[in-house]
Design an enzyme around this catalytic site. Structure first.
Site, PDB file in Angstrom:
ATOM      1  N   GLU A 124      -7.516  -5.902  -0.051  1.00  9.99           N
ATOM      2  CA  GLU A 124      -8.418  -5.638   1.061  1.00  9.99           C
ATOM      3  C   GLU A 124      -9.892  -5.680   0.678  1.00  9.99           C
ATOM      4  O   GLU A 124     -10.615  -4.698   0.772  1.00  9.99           O
ATOM      5  CB  GLU A 124      -8.091  -4.287   1.729  1.00  9.99           C
ATOM      6  CG  GLU A 124      -8.832  -4.107   3.048  1.00  9.99           C
ATOM      7  CD  GLU A 124      -8.245  -3.015   3.945  1.00  9.99           C
ATOM      8  OE1 GLU A 124      -7.036  -2.756   3.872  1.00  9.99           O
ATOM      9  OE2 GLU A 124      -9.034  -2.456   4.712  1.00  9.99           O
ATOM     10  N   GLU A 130       1.938  -1.988  16.946  1.00 11.19           N
ATOM     11  CA  GLU A 130       1.585  -2.777  15.754  1.00 11.19           C
ATOM     12  C   GLU A 130       2.119  -4.208  15.873  1.00 11.19           C
ATOM     13  O   GLU A 130       1.522  -5.145  15.335  1.00 11.19           O
ATOM     14  CB  GLU A 130       2.113  -2.117  14.478  1.00 11.19           C
ATOM     15  CG  GLU A 130       1.682  -0.655  14.279  1.00 11.19           C
ATOM     16  CD  GLU A 130       0.291  -0.491  13.663  1.00 11.19           C
ATOM     17  OE1 GLU A 130      -0.437  -1.498  13.497  1.00 11.19           O
ATOM     18  OE2 GLU A 130      -0.063   0.678  13.340  1.00 11.19           O
ATOM     19  N   HIS A 150      -7.957   5.658  14.486  1.00 13.56           N
ATOM     20  CA  HIS A 150      -8.031   6.717  13.471  1.00 13.56           C
ATOM     21  C   HIS A 150      -8.923   7.867  13.937  1.00 13.56           C
ATOM     22  O   HIS A 150      -8.616   9.031  13.689  1.00 13.56           O
ATOM     23  CB  HIS A 150      -8.552   6.161  12.145  1.00 13.56           C
ATOM     24  CG  HIS A 150      -7.520   5.386  11.384  1.00 13.56           C
ATOM     25  ND1 HIS A 150      -7.846   4.342  10.539  1.00 13.56           N
ATOM     26  CD2 HIS A 150      -6.170   5.493  11.344  1.00 13.56           C
ATOM     27  CE1 HIS A 150      -6.731   3.838  10.008  1.00 13.56           C
ATOM     28  NE2 HIS A 150      -5.705   4.514  10.483  1.00 13.56           N
ATOM     29  N   ASN A 208      -6.546  -3.878  10.600  1.00 16.21           N
ATOM     30  CA  ASN A 208      -7.058  -2.637  11.177  1.00 16.21           C
ATOM     31  C   ASN A 208      -7.549  -2.811  12.609  1.00 16.21           C
ATOM     32  O   ASN A 208      -8.240  -1.932  13.126  1.00 16.21           O
ATOM     33  CB  ASN A 208      -8.189  -2.078  10.308  1.00 16.21           C
ATOM     34  CG  ASN A 208      -7.671  -1.614   8.970  1.00 16.21           C
ATOM     35  OD1 ASN A 208      -6.516  -1.216   8.858  1.00 16.21           O
ATOM     36  ND2 ASN A 208      -8.500  -1.681   7.954  1.00 16.21           N
ATOM     37  N   LYS A 255       1.839 -10.478   8.478  1.00 20.25           N
ATOM     38  CA  LYS A 255       1.288  -9.546   7.489  1.00 20.25           C
ATOM     39  C   LYS A 255       1.338 -10.170   6.098  1.00 20.25           C
ATOM     40  O   LYS A 255       0.384 -10.062   5.325  1.00 20.25           O
ATOM     41  CB  LYS A 255       2.041  -8.215   7.507  1.00 20.25           C
ATOM     42  CG  LYS A 255       1.463  -7.247   6.482  1.00 20.25           C
ATOM     43  CD  LYS A 255       1.555  -5.801   6.843  1.00 20.25           C
ATOM     44  CE  LYS A 255       0.809  -4.951   5.803  1.00 20.25           C
ATOM     45  NZ  LYS A 255       1.014  -3.516   5.971  1.00 20.25           N
ATOM     46  N   ARG A 295      -7.883  -8.703   4.794  1.00 17.34           N
ATOM     47  CA  ARG A 295      -6.820  -7.735   5.089  1.00 17.34           C
ATOM     48  C   ARG A 295      -7.279  -6.699   6.120  1.00 17.34           C
ATOM     49  O   ARG A 295      -6.464  -6.105   6.811  1.00 17.34           O
ATOM     50  CB  ARG A 295      -6.345  -7.054   3.794  1.00 17.34           C
ATOM     51  CG  ARG A 295      -5.119  -6.176   4.009  1.00 17.34           C
ATOM     52  CD  ARG A 295      -4.402  -5.771   2.720  1.00 17.34           C
ATOM     53  NE  ARG A 295      -3.274  -4.900   3.039  1.00 17.34           N
ATOM     54  CZ  ARG A 295      -2.279  -4.594   2.214  1.00 17.34           C
ATOM     55  NH1 ARG A 295      -2.265  -5.106   0.994  1.00 17.34           N
ATOM     56  NH2 ARG A 295      -1.303  -3.798   2.594  1.00 17.34           N
ATOM     57  N   LYS A 302       0.865  -1.189   0.000  1.00 17.40           N
ATOM     58  CA  LYS A 302       0.000   0.000   0.000  1.00 17.40           C
ATOM     59  C   LYS A 302       0.896   1.232   0.000  1.00 17.40           C
ATOM     60  O   LYS A 302       1.800   1.345   0.831  1.00 17.40           O
ATOM     61  CB  LYS A 302      -0.885   0.027   1.247  1.00 17.40           C
ATOM     62  CG  LYS A 302      -2.115  -0.848   1.163  1.00 17.40           C
ATOM     63  CD  LYS A 302      -3.025  -0.496   2.326  1.00 17.40           C
ATOM     64  CE  LYS A 302      -4.285  -1.355   2.355  1.00 17.40           C
ATOM     65  NZ  LYS A 302      -5.121  -1.026   3.516  1.00 17.40           N
TER      66      LYS A 302
HETATM   67  N1  LIG Z   1       1.575   1.602   3.547  1.00 18.40           N
HETATM   68  C1  LIG Z   1       1.112   1.002   4.617  1.00 18.40           C
HETATM   69  O1  LIG Z   1       0.674  -0.142   4.568  1.00 18.40           O
HETATM   70  C2  LIG Z   1       1.150   1.719   5.914  1.00 18.40           C
HETATM   71  C3  LIG Z   1       0.886   1.030   7.101  1.00 18.40           C
HETATM   72  C4  LIG Z   1       0.980   1.704   8.299  1.00 18.40           C
HETATM   73  C5  LIG Z   1       1.339   3.051   8.308  1.00 18.40           C
HETATM   74  N2  LIG Z   1       1.569   3.699   7.135  1.00 18.40           N
HETATM   75  C6  LIG Z   1       1.959   5.104   7.114  1.00 18.40           C
HETATM   76  O2  LIG Z   1       3.227   5.215   7.759  1.00 18.40           O
HETATM   77  C7  LIG Z   1       3.351   6.506   8.305  1.00 18.40           C
HETATM   78  C8  LIG Z   1       3.900   6.391   9.710  1.00 18.40           C
HETATM   79  O3  LIG Z   1       5.149   5.755   9.639  1.00 18.40           O
HETATM   80  P1  LIG Z   1       6.297   6.055  10.706  1.00 18.40           P
HETATM   81  O4  LIG Z   1       5.750   5.917  12.060  1.00 18.40           O
HETATM   82  O5  LIG Z   1       7.462   5.243  10.304  1.00 18.40           O
HETATM   83  O6  LIG Z   1       6.512   7.622  10.505  1.00 18.40           O
HETATM   84  P2  LIG Z   1       7.681   8.500   9.872  1.00 18.40           P
HETATM   85  O7  LIG Z   1       8.133   7.979   8.573  1.00 18.40           O
HETATM   86  O8  LIG Z   1       7.197   9.893   9.921  1.00 18.40           O
HETATM   87  O9  LIG Z   1       8.849   8.329  10.936  1.00 18.40           O
HETATM   88  C9  LIG Z   1       8.688   8.833  12.233  1.00 18.40           C
HETATM   89  C10 LIG Z   1       9.798   9.816  12.585  1.00 18.40           C
HETATM   90  O10 LIG Z   1      11.004   9.090  12.855  1.00 18.40           O
HETATM   91  C11 LIG Z   1      12.073   9.595  12.080  1.00 18.40           C
HETATM   92  N3  LIG Z   1      12.947   8.461  11.824  1.00 18.40           N
HETATM   93  C12 LIG Z   1      12.802   7.495  10.906  1.00 18.40           C
HETATM   94  N4  LIG Z   1      13.732   6.548  11.078  1.00 18.40           N
HETATM   95  C13 LIG Z   1      14.492   6.920  12.121  1.00 18.40           C
HETATM   96  C14 LIG Z   1      15.593   6.337  12.794  1.00 18.40           C
HETATM   97  N5  LIG Z   1      16.081   5.142  12.426  1.00 18.40           N
HETATM   98  N6  LIG Z   1      16.134   7.000  13.833  1.00 18.40           N
HETATM   99  C15 LIG Z   1      15.607   8.190  14.245  1.00 18.40           C
HETATM  100  N7  LIG Z   1      14.552   8.778  13.657  1.00 18.40           N
HETATM  101  C16 LIG Z   1      13.999   8.147  12.610  1.00 18.40           C
HETATM  102  C17 LIG Z   1      11.418  10.194  10.881  1.00 18.40           C
HETATM  103  O11 LIG Z   1      12.239  11.175  10.296  1.00 18.40           O
HETATM  104  C18 LIG Z   1      10.146  10.779  11.465  1.00 18.40           C
HETATM  105  O12 LIG Z   1      10.420  12.024  12.027  1.00 18.40           O
HETATM  106  C19 LIG Z   1       1.976   7.146   8.246  1.00 18.40           C
HETATM  107  O13 LIG Z   1       1.957   8.106   7.222  1.00 18.40           O
HETATM  108  C20 LIG Z   1       1.055   5.995   7.910  1.00 18.40           C
HETATM  109  O14 LIG Z   1      -0.077   6.400   7.149  1.00 18.40           O
HETATM  110  C21 LIG Z   1       1.483   3.057   5.964  1.00 18.40           C
HETATM  111 ZN   LIG Z   2      -1.400   1.101  11.952  1.00 18.66          ZN
END
Ligand SMILES: NC(=O)c1ccc[n+]([C@@H]2O[C@H](COP(=O)([O-])OP(=O)(O)OC[C@H]3O[C@@H](n4cnc5c(N)ncnc54)[C@H](O)[C@@H]3O)[C@@H](O)[C@H]2O)c1
Ligand SMILES: [Zn+2]
Length: 366
Positions: A239, A187, A254, A247, A229, A243, A145
Site C-alpha cells: 500500500e 465490499e 471509518h 479504501n 483484490k 492499494r 494484511k
Molecule cells: N486483513 C484485511 O485485509 C482486512 C480487510 C477487511 C477487514 N478486516 C478486518 O475484519 C474484521 C471484520 O471481519 P468480519 O466481518 O468477518 O467479522 P467477524 O470475524 O467478527 O465475524 C462477524 C461475526 O460473524 C460470526 N461468524 C463468522 N462466520 C460465521 C458463519 N459462517 N455463520 C454465522 N456466524 C459467523 C463471527 O463469530 C462474528 O460474530 C475487522 O476486524 C476488520 O478490521 C481485515
Molecule cells: Zn472494508
C-alpha cells in the site's frame, strides 16, 4: 465447480479456491502444503458451535491430518494484545513447529489475529485462511494484511503476512446472520465501483439473488471480488499508492465507525456502504462523476437494504464536526493530509489527497 484465483507475489504466491461445498475438500487441498500431517485450527466460539468446524475436522481426518483446535471469543474485541498472547501461548503449548500450519477458520477477526500469530510464532509459521463470512471471503482473507487493535486505534499492530492458501466455501455463508451478509456485500459492490462497471451492472441484476442464497451467483461474486483484490495487491502489496483504492468509502466509513464506537450501532460494511454513497456524492459535487452515477450507486445499495445516509444510523444524531474530527484524527500520521478515494464514475475510482475540507463538510451536512 471450483474457481481458482491466483495471487502472484513471487515466492509468496498462493491460490484462492472458491466453490460451494469446498470445505469437504479442505484436507486434500491442505495436505500438499504440510511437512508433517498436523495442523492447528484457530476459530471463534460462534463458528465452533456451527457445523463448519466439524466439517473441517472430518475433511482433515479423511486426509489423515491430525489437528488441535484453539477457540477464541467471537467479536472485534478479540483483536487485542491479551488474546494474541493467549493464542500464541496456546499454539506453543500444542508444540506447533515451523513447517507446521495454522488454519484460520472464521471471519476477518480470526483471519487477522491467526494470521498475525502465525507470522510471529517462531518467526513465521505457515497459515491457511478458511474465511466464513462474506467480508472475509471477498476481502480480509486475501492480501496478507494481519493485525490486532491498539489503544490508539484499529489495526495498528500487525504484519504483512500472506497465507499459503485461501479456501472460500460459499456454503458457509448459509449460517451467517443477514446483517453480516449485507455488510460483506458492501465490499463486493466496492470492487465494481473501483474498477469494474460491468460487475456493478451484474450486481444490479444478480445482487439480490446472491443475498438470497443463489450458489452460482455467490461463487461468481466472490471470484470476481478476489480477482480484483488480487490484481491490486499484486501491483502494490504494501500500500504505497494503488492499494489505497480498496479504501473506497472507508475514509467516511471509518470515521462513522469511530464516532459510533465500533459497535453494534454500525458494523464495518454498513459504514462502508454509507461511505461509498458519500464518496460518490462528493465526486458528483466536485464535477468528477455524473449525478446519474452517484444516484445509481445509492439506489443499488438501498435496494438490497444497506444504509446510504448518516441519518439512518440509530441512536444519537452524529454531527458533522464530530465526524470530521474522527476523519482528521485517523490520518494525523499521514502528514495531516486526508486521503480520499473519489470516482470519475462507476468503475473509475482514483486516490487523491487534494480535496477541500469545505466540500467534505458540505456533503456530511447535507
Ligand atoms: N486483513 C484485511 O485485509 C482486512 C480487510 C477487511 C477487514 N478486516 C478486518 O475484519 C474484521 C471484520 O471481519 P468480519 O466481518 O468477518 O467479522 P467477524 O470475524 O467478527 O465475524 C462477524 C461475526 O460473524 C460470526 N461468524 C463468522 N462466520 C460465521 C458463519 N459462517 N455463520 C454465522 N456466524 C459467523 C463471527 O463469530 C462474528 O460474530 C475487522 O476486524 C476488520 O478490521 C481485515
Ligand atoms: Zn472494508
Amino acid at each position: 465447480v471450483t474457481e481458482t484465483v491466483s495471487v502472484a507475489l513471487g515466492d509468496r504466491s498462493y491460490d484462492v479456491k472458491i466453490g460451494s461445498g469446498l470445505l469437504a475438500q479442505a484436507g486434500h487441498l491442505i495436505a500438499p502444503l504440510l511437512r508433517r500431517k498436523r495442523v492447528a485450527i484457530v476459530t471463534d466460539l460462534t463458528v465452533a458451535m456451527l457445523p463448519h468446524l466439524e466439517a473441517l475436522r472430518a475433511s482433515l481426518e479423511a486426509a489423515s491430518i491430525e489437528y488441535n483446535t484453539v477457540v477464541l471469543p467471537a467479536g472485534e474485541a478479540t483483536k487485542s494484545f491479551a488474546e494474541l498472547e493467549r493464542l500464541c501461548d496456546a499454539l506453543l503449548e500444542l508444540e506447533v513447529e515451523r513447517g507446521d500450519l495454522v488454519i484460520a477458520l472464521g471471519g476477518g477477526v480470526i483471519g487477522d489475529i491467526a494470521g498475525l500469530a502465525s507470522g510471529l510464532l517462531k518467526r513465521g509459521i505457515d497459515f491457511v485462511q478458511i474465511p466464513t463470512t462474506l467480508l472475509a471471503q471477498v476481502d480480509s482473507s486475501v492480501g496478507g494484511k494481519t493485525a490486532i487493535n491498539a489503544k490508539a486505534g484499529k489495526n495498528l499492530v500487525g504484519l504483512f503476512n500472506q497465507p499459503r492458501l485461501v479456501i472460500a466455501d460459499t456454503n458457509l455463508l448459509d449460517t451467517l446472520p443477514k446483517r453480516e451478509l449485507l455488510a460483506g456485500y458492501a465490499e463486493v459492490v466496492k470492487y465494481g465501483l473501483i474498477g469494474d462497471r460491468p460487475f456493478f451492472e451484474w450486481l444490479e441484476v444478480n445482487g439480490q439473488k446472491l443475498l438470497d442464497g443463489d450458489k452460482d451467483a455467490r461463487v461468481r461474486a466472490v471470484q470476481v471480488s478476489c480477482a480484483a483484490k488480487a490484481r491490486i495487491v499484486e501491483a502494490d502489496e504494501r500500500e504505497t499508492n494503488l492499494r489505497a483504492l480498496l479504501n473506497l468509502g472507508h475514509t467516511f466509513g471509518h470515521a462513522l465507525e469511530a464516532a459510533t464506537g465500533y459497535g453494534d450501532r454500525l458494523i464495518h460494511g454498513e459504514g462502508v456502504s454509507i461511505g461509498m454513497a458519500l464518496a460518490f456524492e462528493l465526486s458528483a459535487r466536485l464535477g468528477l462523476a455524473t449525478r446519474q452515477d452517484s444516484e445509481r450507486v445509492t439506489r443499488h445499495l438501498k435496494s438490497v437494504g444497506l444504509p446510504t445516509t448518516i441519518r439512518e444510523i440509530k441512536g444519537l444524531p452524529l454531527d458533522t464536526a464530530t465526524i470530521i474530527s474522527h476523519m482528521t484524527h485517523d490520518k494525523k500520521a499521514k502528514g495531516g493530509k486526508l486521503t480520499f478515494i473519489l470516482a470519475r464514475g462507476i468503475g473509475d475510482a482514483f486516490v487523491t489527497s487534494d480535496v477541500a475540507m469545505e466540500k467534505v463538510r458540505d456533503v456530511l451536512t447535507a
